[in-house]
Design a protein around this motif. Structure first.
Motif, PDB file in Angstrom:
ATOM      1  N   ILE A   6      11.751   9.809   7.878  1.00  0.00           N
ATOM      2  CA  ILE A   6      10.422   9.728   7.264  1.00  0.00           C
ATOM      3  C   ILE A   6      10.005   8.262   7.258  1.00  0.00           C
ATOM      4  O   ILE A   6      10.721   7.405   6.736  1.00  0.00           O
ATOM      5  CB  ILE A   6      10.439  10.280   5.817  1.00  0.00           C
ATOM      6  N   TYR A   8       6.852   5.293   6.578  1.00  0.00           N
ATOM      7  CA  TYR A   8       5.623   4.965   5.866  1.00  0.00           C
ATOM      8  C   TYR A   8       5.207   3.587   6.349  1.00  0.00           C
ATOM      9  O   TYR A   8       5.993   2.643   6.278  1.00  0.00           O
ATOM     10  CB  TYR A   8       5.848   4.963   4.350  1.00  0.00           C
ATOM     11  N   ARG A  47       6.346  13.468   2.772  1.00  0.00           N
ATOM     12  CA  ARG A  47       5.450  12.345   3.131  1.00  0.00           C
ATOM     13  C   ARG A  47       4.309  12.214   2.121  1.00  0.00           C
ATOM     14  O   ARG A  47       3.936  11.110   1.733  1.00  0.00           O
ATOM     15  CB  ARG A  47       4.890  12.539   4.528  1.00  0.00           C
TER      16      ARG A  47
END
Length: 70
Positions: A6, A8, A47
């Motif tokens: 994941i 970001y 997310r």
């Protein structure tokens, strides 16, 4: 189901791994540590939780900056 990294802002912040029919988030960056070990229905749900968490963290910093400028 398989594990997924994941990201970001272009940076890996954790991984989700299959766990009891859901996805368990394992944080690898301190700023998302509050979500470590939480389970989500999907990687997209993880997310969204990260975006929400980081948006909440940004608000006090912005308010502090505004107060200093006043």
């Amino acid at each position: 189901m398989s594990k997924q990294v994941i990201e970001y802002g272009g940076e890996a912040v954790g991984v989700v791994v299959p766990d009891e029919g859901r996805f368990k988030f394992l944080a690898v960056k301190y700023h998302v540590w509050d979500l470590d070990a939480q389970r989500f229905r999907s990687a997209d749900e993880a997310r969204a939780a990260i975006r929400h968490l980081l948006a909440r963290q940004a608000v006090p910093a912005e308010r502090h900056g505004d107060a200093a400028a006043a």
